[in-house]
Design a protein around this motif. Structure first.
Motif, PDB file in Angstrom:
ATOM      1  N   VAL A  72       0.837  -1.030   0.147  1.00 29.46           N
ATOM      2  CA  VAL A  72      -0.106  -0.092   0.001  1.00 29.46           C
ATOM      3  C   VAL A  72       0.864   1.172   0.010  1.00 29.46           C
ATOM      4  O   VAL A  72       0.510   1.982  -0.966  1.00 29.46           O
ATOM      5  N   GLU A  73       1.764   1.205   0.717  1.00 27.23           N
ATOM      6  CA  GLU A  73       2.694   2.423   0.867  1.00 27.23           C
ATOM      7  C   GLU A  73       3.551   2.659  -0.402  1.00 27.23           C
ATOM      8  O   GLU A  73       3.795   3.857  -0.910  1.00 27.23           O
ATOM      9  N   ALA A  74       4.102   1.415  -1.146  1.00 26.10           N
ATOM     10  CA  ALA A  74       4.411   1.641  -2.487  1.00 26.10           C
ATOM     11  C   ALA A  74       3.559   2.218  -3.466  1.00 26.10           C
ATOM     12  O   ALA A  74       3.814   3.090  -4.312  1.00 26.10           O
ATOM     13  N   LEU A  75       2.274   1.928  -3.483  1.00 27.13           N
ATOM     14  CA  LEU A  75       1.195   2.400  -4.319  1.00 27.13           C
ATOM     15  C   LEU A  75       1.111   3.836  -4.347  1.00 27.13           C
ATOM     16  O   LEU A  75       0.809   4.563  -5.189  1.00 27.13           O
ATOM     17  N   ILE A  76       1.069   4.305  -2.894  1.00 21.82           N
ATOM     18  CA  ILE A  76       0.829   5.767  -2.519  1.00 21.82           C
ATOM     19  C   ILE A  76       1.933   6.523  -3.065  1.00 21.82           C
ATOM     20  O   ILE A  76       1.654   7.560  -3.499  1.00 21.82           O
ATOM     21  N   SER A  77       3.137   5.943  -3.084  1.00 23.29           N
ATOM     22  CA  SER A  77       4.561   6.437  -3.385  1.00 23.29           C
ATOM     23  C   SER A  77       4.323   6.891  -4.965  1.00 23.29           C
ATOM     24  O   SER A  77       5.183   7.786  -5.622  1.00 23.29           O
ATOM     25  N   PHE A  78       3.536   6.152  -5.649  1.00 18.17           N
ATOM     26  CA  PHE A  78       3.446   6.125  -7.155  1.00 18.17           C
ATOM     27  C   PHE A  78       2.538   7.432  -7.518  1.00 18.17           C
ATOM     28  O   PHE A  78       1.391   7.324  -7.281  1.00 18.17           O
ATOM     29  N   LYS A  79       3.175   8.407  -8.111  1.00 16.06           N
ATOM     30  CA  LYS A  79       2.578   9.890  -8.305  1.00 16.06           C
ATOM     31  C   LYS A  79       1.284   9.668  -8.849  1.00 16.06           C
ATOM     32  O   LYS A  79       0.292  10.354  -8.396  1.00 16.06           O
ATOM     33  N   PRO A  80       1.117   8.922  -9.950  1.00 12.57           N
ATOM     34  CA  PRO A  80      -0.181   8.999 -10.641  1.00 12.57           C
ATOM     35  C   PRO A  80      -1.236   8.517 -10.037  1.00 12.57           C
ATOM     36  O   PRO A  80      -2.540   9.003  -9.731  1.00 12.57           O
ATOM     37  N   PHE A  81      -0.889   7.386  -9.182  1.00  7.78           N
ATOM     38  CA  PHE A  81      -1.932   6.671  -8.418  1.00  7.78           C
ATOM     39  C   PHE A  81      -2.177   7.289  -7.088  1.00  7.78           C
ATOM     40  O   PHE A  81      -3.475   7.453  -6.790  1.00  7.78           O
ATOM     41  N   TYR A  82      -1.085   8.197  -6.627  1.00 12.83           N
ATOM     42  CA  TYR A  82      -1.392   9.002  -5.414  1.00 12.83           C
ATOM     43  C   TYR A  82      -2.341  10.284  -5.887  1.00 12.83           C
ATOM     44  O   TYR A  82      -3.216  10.661  -4.960  1.00 12.83           O
ATOM     45  N   SER A  83      -2.260  10.853  -6.954  1.00  9.80           N
ATOM     46  CA  SER A  83      -3.326  11.903  -7.215  1.00  9.80           C
ATOM     47  C   SER A  83      -4.451  11.287  -7.431  1.00  9.80           C
ATOM     48  O   SER A  83      -5.557  12.205  -6.987  1.00  9.80           O
ATOM     49  N   LEU A  84      -4.781  10.072  -7.720  1.00 11.62           N
ATOM     50  CA  LEU A  84      -6.101   9.517  -7.743  1.00 11.62           C
ATOM     51  C   LEU A  84      -6.682   9.190  -6.469  1.00 11.62           C
ATOM     52  O   LEU A  84      -7.978   9.684  -6.372  1.00 11.62           O
ATOM     53  N   LEU A  85      -5.958   8.811  -5.599  1.00 13.36           N
ATOM     54  CA  LEU A  85      -6.188   8.681  -4.266  1.00 13.36           C
ATOM     55  C   LEU A  85      -6.661   9.865  -3.620  1.00 13.36           C
ATOM     56  O   LEU A  85      -7.605   9.891  -2.733  1.00 13.36           O
ATOM     57  N   LYS A  86      -5.856  10.947  -3.738  1.00 13.47           N
ATOM     58  CA  LYS A  86      -6.187  12.272  -3.246  1.00 13.47           C
ATOM     59  C   LYS A  86      -7.437  12.801  -3.606  1.00 13.47           C
ATOM     60  O   LYS A  86      -8.522  13.123  -2.922  1.00 13.47           O
ATOM     61  N   LEU A  87      -7.807  12.472  -5.063  1.00 16.79           N
ATOM     62  CA  LEU A  87      -9.106  13.092  -5.498  1.00 16.79           C
ATOM     63  C   LEU A  87     -10.229  12.277  -4.870  1.00 16.79           C
ATOM     64  O   LEU A  87     -11.252  12.707  -4.430  1.00 16.79           O
ATOM     65  N   GLY A  88     -10.008  10.970  -4.585  1.00 14.34           N
ATOM     66  CA  GLY A  88     -11.248  10.016  -4.149  1.00 14.34           C
ATOM     67  C   GLY A  88     -11.410  10.534  -2.781  1.00 14.34           C
ATOM     68  O   GLY A  88     -12.614  10.497  -2.324  1.00 14.34           O
ATOM     69  N   ALA A  89     -10.524  10.597  -1.898  1.00 16.04           N
ATOM     70  CA  ALA A  89     -10.397  10.954  -0.648  1.00 16.04           C
ATOM     71  C   ALA A  89     -11.349  12.335  -0.402  1.00 16.04           C
ATOM     72  O   ALA A  89     -12.187  12.609   0.708  1.00 16.04           O
ATOM     73  N   ARG A  90     -10.688  13.197  -1.092  1.00 15.28           N
ATOM     74  CA  ARG A  90     -11.580  14.533  -1.143  1.00 15.28           C
ATOM     75  C   ARG A  90     -13.127  14.668  -1.285  1.00 15.28           C
ATOM     76  O   ARG A  90     -13.926  14.992  -0.749  1.00 15.28           O
ATOM     77  N   GLN A  91     -13.135  13.835  -2.503  1.00 10.68           N
ATOM     78  CA  GLN A  91     -14.786  13.359  -2.860  1.00 10.68           C
ATOM     79  C   GLN A  91     -15.474  13.031  -1.840  1.00 10.68           C
ATOM     80  O   GLN A  91     -16.569  13.269  -1.795  1.00 10.68           O
ATOM     81  N   VAL A  92     -14.961  12.087  -1.101  1.00 10.14           N
ATOM     82  CA  VAL A  92     -15.697  11.299  -0.073  1.00 10.14           C
ATOM     83  C   VAL A  92     -16.247  12.174   1.130  1.00 10.14           C
ATOM     84  O   VAL A  92     -17.315  12.177   1.177  1.00 10.14           O
ATOM     85  N   LEU A  93     -15.362  13.062   1.266  1.00  9.94           N
ATOM     86  CA  LEU A  93     -15.965  14.125   2.085  1.00  9.94           C
ATOM     87  C   LEU A  93     -16.690  15.247   1.791  1.00  9.94           C
ATOM     88  O   LEU A  93     -17.709  15.096   2.630  1.00  9.94           O
ATOM     89  N   ILE A  94     -16.784  15.560   0.459  1.00  7.90           N
ATOM     90  CA  ILE A  94     -17.402  16.381  -0.017  1.00  7.90           C
ATOM     91  C   ILE A  94     -18.916  15.758   0.174  1.00  7.90           C
ATOM     92  O   ILE A  94     -19.909  16.513   0.220  1.00  7.90           O
ATOM     93  N   SER A  95     -18.999  14.814  -0.565  1.00  6.60           N
ATOM     94  CA  SER A  95     -20.086  14.017  -0.712  1.00  6.60           C
ATOM     95  C   SER A  95     -20.784  13.675   0.375  1.00  6.60           C
ATOM     96  O   SER A  95     -22.299  13.782   0.549  1.00  6.60           O
TER      97      SER A  95
END
Length: 374
Positions: free
Chosen positions: A71-94
């Motif tokens: 999981v840490e390795a996936l998060i450190s992969f910048k393109p995947f991390y950008s998607l995760l950031k977007l997903g985490a933010r959207q969960v809070l807003i929704s």
């Protein structure tokens, strides 16, 4: 501030009602809870009902396992991390919008206000930020050092509270349960261990935009309360919002400083509070914060830490998708879960450590400075 939470079943709750009136108001909705004890101390009457703990000391996903490292390795992969950031933010807003929390409107109101004028009166331009604080917390590239993070902080807290306590009939009651249980745990601990020391001076370290600080000021109206944070943007919002409310007998003081080195006088406080701070810190910072709290407290003073609960059944049973999203916004989360907080407090000199689940996801840990501390 934690920006992530997950839902829970209605049986996985704790309620600490601070008065008989509160119990009457909430009791009709809590028939599924198990009564485990009643205490009557002076004017404070409480009912304690236990949330469920998991079977482990901490979530399996926080251990040093092959899957955790993946999981840490996936998060450190910048393109995947950008998607995760977007997903985490959207969960809070929704979550906010589903619960009638006006995320966009509240954010816009701050960003289009005169809040920027507060910065010059708050900011300590000579302050050197710790390296860990420059990390991209909570899906913001600038972390906590931006106006957008400051403008969204309170509404994000409201969304987090709603996800942690989805069974509450309203947003207000969810907040009252989370914050009320926390304050009640502080009051009970201080009453039991302070030796009749009155809470006259409080410092809320890592106060963000002042949500916890204002709650403490409301609960302890005769005390002088200080809110301290590393983000001048958060403090600007805190000061701006406080100016919008009726004046207090004791105005809140806001200080831009590092919690590890506050510059405040030794033995000058009766309560030091950290609300949702430690999960954002590496262990070395946690140790430094605890040591500074010990220095600041008078003999008999109380330390109160509320944060994510490693023993929470809810957190221990997070799905891989959810905990991956959570980790993506909290760079030091593993270090927090692997830190033995009670041992760190003991090493600093604290006694009477007590940890209590005060909502399905969060614990409140309280401790005392010994009376012989001189």
């Amino acid at each position: 501030m934690a920006l992530w939470a997950t839902s829970c079943s209605s049986s996985e709750k704790l309620f600490l009602a601070s008065s008989a009136a509160t119990r009457r108001k909430m009791g009709s909705r809590r028939r599924d809870l198990v009564h485990v004890g009643m205490t009557d101390q002076a004017e404070t009457e409480t009912i304690s009902i236990a949330y469920k703990e998991g079977d482990r000391e901490r979530p399996k996903w926080a251990d040093e396992t092959p899957f955790s490292r993946l999981v840490e390795a996936l998060i450190s992969f910048k393109p995947f991390y950008s998607l995760l950031k977007l997903g985490a933010r959207q969960v809070l807003i929704s979550t906010a919008e589903r619960n009638n929390i006006p995320w966009r409107e509240m954010t816009k109101e701050i960003l289009e206000s005169d809040v920027y004028k507060e910065l010059n009166t708050i900011q300590n331009t000579s302050l050197q930020y710790p390296d860990y604080y420059l990390s991209p917390f909570h899906a913001y590239d600038e972390g906590n050092l931006s106006w957008l993070a400051a403008a969204e902080a309170e509404v994000a807290t409201m969304s987090m509270t709603r996800r942690a306590i989805p069974y509450a009939p309203s947003n207000e009651e969810a907040t009252q349960e989370m914050r009320g249980n926390w304050v009640q745990a502080i009051k009970q601990h201080h009453m039991k261990h302070s030796g009749n020391v009155t809470i006259q001076n409080i410092v809320d370290i890592g106060c963000s935009v002042g949500v916890s600080t204002r709650f403490l000021a409301d609960e302890f109206p005769s005390a002088k309360v200080t809110g301290l944070d590393l983000s001048p943007y958060f403090l600007s919002v805190a000061q701006y919002k406080e100016k919008k409310r009726p004046p207090r007998k004791n105005p809140i003081r806001w200080i831009h400083a590092a919690g590890e080195n506050t510059g405040l006088p030794s033995k000058s406080f009766d309560l030091v509070s950290f609300s949702y701070v430690f999960h954002e810190c590496p262990e070395r910072a946690i140790i430094a914060l605890v040591n500074e709290a010990f220095r600041l407290l008078r003999p008999g003073g109380t330390l109160a830490i509320t944060d994510q609960a490693p023993k929470s059944k809810i957190l221990q049973e997070l799905s891989p998708a959810l905990f991956t999203l959570m980790k993506s916004t909290e760079p030091f989360l593993n270090e927090y879960y692997l830190t033995d907080l009670e041992e760190r407090l003991r090493e600093a000199g604290f006694v009477n450590m007590k940890t209590l689940l005060t909502d399905p996801r969060h614990m409140t840990m309280t401790a005392t400075v010994p009376h012989q501390n001189v």
